[in-house]
Design an enzyme around this catalytic site. Structure first.
Site, PDB file in Angstrom:
ATOM      1  N   GLN A  49       3.154   9.991   1.097  1.00  0.00           N
ATOM      2  CA  GLN A  49       4.450   9.326   0.923  1.00  0.00           C
ATOM      3  C   GLN A  49       5.113   9.667  -0.414  1.00  0.00           C
ATOM      4  OE1 GLN A  49       2.811   5.277   2.135  1.00  0.00           O
ATOM      5  NE2 GLN A  49       4.894   5.220   2.954  1.00  0.00           N
ATOM      6  N   GLY A  74       0.840  -1.191   0.000  1.00  0.00           N
ATOM      7  CA  GLY A  74       0.000   0.000   0.000  1.00  0.00           C
ATOM      8  C   GLY A  74       0.875   1.240   0.000  1.00  0.00           C
ATOM      9  N   HIS A 130      -1.343   7.542   7.609  1.00  0.00           N
ATOM     10  CA  HIS A 130      -0.497   8.449   6.821  1.00  0.00           C
ATOM     11  C   HIS A 130      -1.262   9.710   6.414  1.00  0.00           C
ATOM     12  CE1 HIS A 130       3.377   6.589   6.160  1.00  0.00           C
ATOM     13  NE2 HIS A 130       2.845   5.432   5.817  1.00  0.00           N
ATOM     14  N   CYS A 140       7.233   0.117   6.614  1.00  0.00           N
ATOM     15  CA  CYS A 140       6.698   1.295   5.931  1.00  0.00           C
ATOM     16  C   CYS A 140       7.682   1.692   4.837  1.00  0.00           C
ATOM     17  CB  CYS A 140       6.529   2.435   6.930  1.00  0.00           C
ATOM     18  SG  CYS A 140       5.936   3.969   6.186  1.00  0.00           S
ATOM     19  N   LEU A 141       7.169   1.996   3.658  1.00  0.00           N
ATOM     20  CA  LEU A 141       8.057   2.347   2.542  1.00  0.00           C
ATOM     21  C   LEU A 141       8.800   3.662   2.796  1.00  0.00           C
ATOM     22  CD1 LEU A 141       5.915   1.284  -0.553  1.00  0.00           C
ATOM     23  CD2 LEU A 141       7.648  -0.018   0.686  1.00  0.00           C
ATOM     24  N   HIS A 148      -2.613   1.311   8.745  1.00  0.00           N
ATOM     25  CA  HIS A 148      -1.304   1.947   8.565  1.00  0.00           C
ATOM     26  C   HIS A 148      -1.397   3.059   7.512  1.00  0.00           C
ATOM     27  CE1 HIS A 148       3.227   1.726   8.147  1.00  0.00           C
ATOM     28  NE2 HIS A 148       2.876   2.380   7.054  1.00  0.00           N
ATOM     29  N   GLU A 149      -2.015   2.754   6.370  1.00  0.00           N
ATOM     30  CA  GLU A 149      -2.087   3.738   5.271  1.00  0.00           C
ATOM     31  C   GLU A 149      -3.002   4.901   5.633  1.00  0.00           C
ATOM     32  OE1 GLU A 149       0.121   3.559   3.117  1.00  0.00           O
ATOM     33  OE2 GLU A 149       0.684   1.483   3.395  1.00  0.00           O
TER      34      GLU A 149
HETATM   35 CO    CO Z   1       3.810   3.652   5.701  1.00  0.00          CO
END
Ligand code: CO
Length: 194
Positions: free
Chosen positions: A50, A45, A139, A93-94, A135-136
């Protein structure tokens, strides 16, 4: 400049995202770019902040497999309307490549979001999918998984977090990343604010 995934502590990650107000060609292009970046980084995701876009937009593919486009999902202006149960499990997390720690999340959630036709949809998810959505969604409010860690996980993540902060500062000093004030101005311009 091609869009890329920004790393902590980039200010876009702490910026509260604004609602998406029109579904146009530009939005479709941004979604395409986000899907591609998510797959390149082997993610499940990706949230618009991000990639330094201050909008309430998420792309997901819970399989992480670009050959399964039928599993791709796009959420516009999503909101969690119900949470049930608690589960503890590992998250990454990216925007924090290489950092994995346990985070407590609701086991099942119900989400309201708009799809690309502008239709309000209700979705329910459990387990891994519920974890990814929570999580997303965080953000979009400028909340990061390091904020959601318990005291032990937070302590274990500390040196890694410091390394991200140092790398970011060094990249700014080298001029590879603009100063924070300039980033804030870019975000405001994207939101259409003076
Ligand atoms: Co993340």
């Amino acid at each position: 400049m091609p869009r890329k995934i920004v790393h902590y502590p980039h200010p876009a990650l702490r910026h509260k995202a604004q609602p998406v107000t029109s579904i146009d060609k530009e939005l479709h292009l941004q979604i395409g770019e986000m899907m591609e970046l998510m797959y390149q980084a082997n993610g499940l995701g990706l949230a618009a902040p991000q990639v330094a876009l201050p909008f309430q937009l998420l792309v997901m593919n819970i399989t992480g497999d670009p050959d399964k486009p039928e599993c791709e999902e796009v959420f516009l202006n999503p909101q969690i309307v119900e949470k049930k149960g608690v589960m503890l499990g590992e998250e990454g997390c990216l925007s924090f490549p290489g950092l994995y720690q346990d985070v407590r999340r609701a086991e099942t959630i119900k989400v309201h979001a708009y799809d690309l036709k502008g239709k309000l949809v209700e979705k329910v998810a459990s387990d891994l999918e519920a974890r990814a959505w929570q999580h997303e969604l965080d953000h979009l409010n400028g909340v990061l998984f390091i904020d959601m860690m318990g005291p032990i996980a937070r302590l274990a993540a500390r040196s890694s977090v410091k390394k991200f902060e140092k790398a970011f500062r060094e990249a700014q000093e080298k001029g590879e990343i603009p100063p924070n004030l300039e980033i804030e101005k870019l975000l405001a311009a994207l939101e259409g604010r003076p």
